[in-house]
Write a protein that holds these residues in place. Sequence first.
Motif, PDB file in Angstrom:
ATOM      1  N   GLY A   1      74.777 -95.539 -51.229  1.00  0.00           N
ATOM      2  CA  GLY A   1      74.928 -95.539 -49.791  1.00  0.00           C
ATOM      3  C   GLY A   1      75.010 -96.948 -49.239  1.00  0.00           C
ATOM      4  O   GLY A   1      75.190 -97.912 -49.977  1.00  0.00           O
TER       5      GLY A   1
ATOM      6  N   CYS B   1      72.551 -91.271 -45.478  1.00  0.00           N
ATOM      7  CA  CYS B   1      71.920 -91.889 -46.655  1.00  0.00           C
ATOM      8  C   CYS B   1      70.404 -91.896 -46.467  1.00  0.00           C
ATOM      9  O   CYS B   1      69.648 -91.557 -47.385  1.00  0.00           O
ATOM     10  CB  CYS B   1      72.432 -93.309 -46.868  1.00  0.00           C
ATOM     11  SG  CYS B   1      74.212 -93.423 -47.107  1.00  0.00           S
TER      12      CYS B   1
ATOM     13  N   PRO C   1      76.482 -90.742 -48.177  1.00  0.00           N
ATOM     14  CA  PRO C   1      76.032 -90.992 -49.538  1.00  0.00           C
ATOM     15  C   PRO C   1      76.826 -90.189 -50.564  1.00  0.00           C
ATOM     16  O   PRO C   1      77.417 -89.167 -50.239  1.00  0.00           O
ATOM     17  CB  PRO C   1      74.572 -90.523 -49.517  1.00  0.00           C
ATOM     18  CG  PRO C   1      74.553 -89.408 -48.516  1.00  0.00           C
ATOM     19  CD  PRO C   1      75.555 -89.842 -47.452  1.00  0.00           C
TER      20      PRO C   1
END
Length: 72
Positions: free
Chosen positions: A6, A13, A51
């Motif tokens: 991330g 994230c 992410p």
Amino acid sequence: MYKVYGTRICLYCDKAENLLKTKDLPFEKIYIDEDDNAKDYIVEQGFKTVPQIWLDDKWIGGYDDLVRFLNK
């Protein structure tokens, strides 16, 4: 162990990290905005968002995918 790729300014994230912490699951957070090799890896895999999350060598996906995976 989970790996969360991330950036430092990514809300999802942070949510993924908090979810893993809440469930007391081990993880490593890898910041692609600070690690050129990690960024290259994510780009080479064809991902355009973060992410991106793996469990060992198994790709889980993004935050929503992690939620579904952990609720199985």
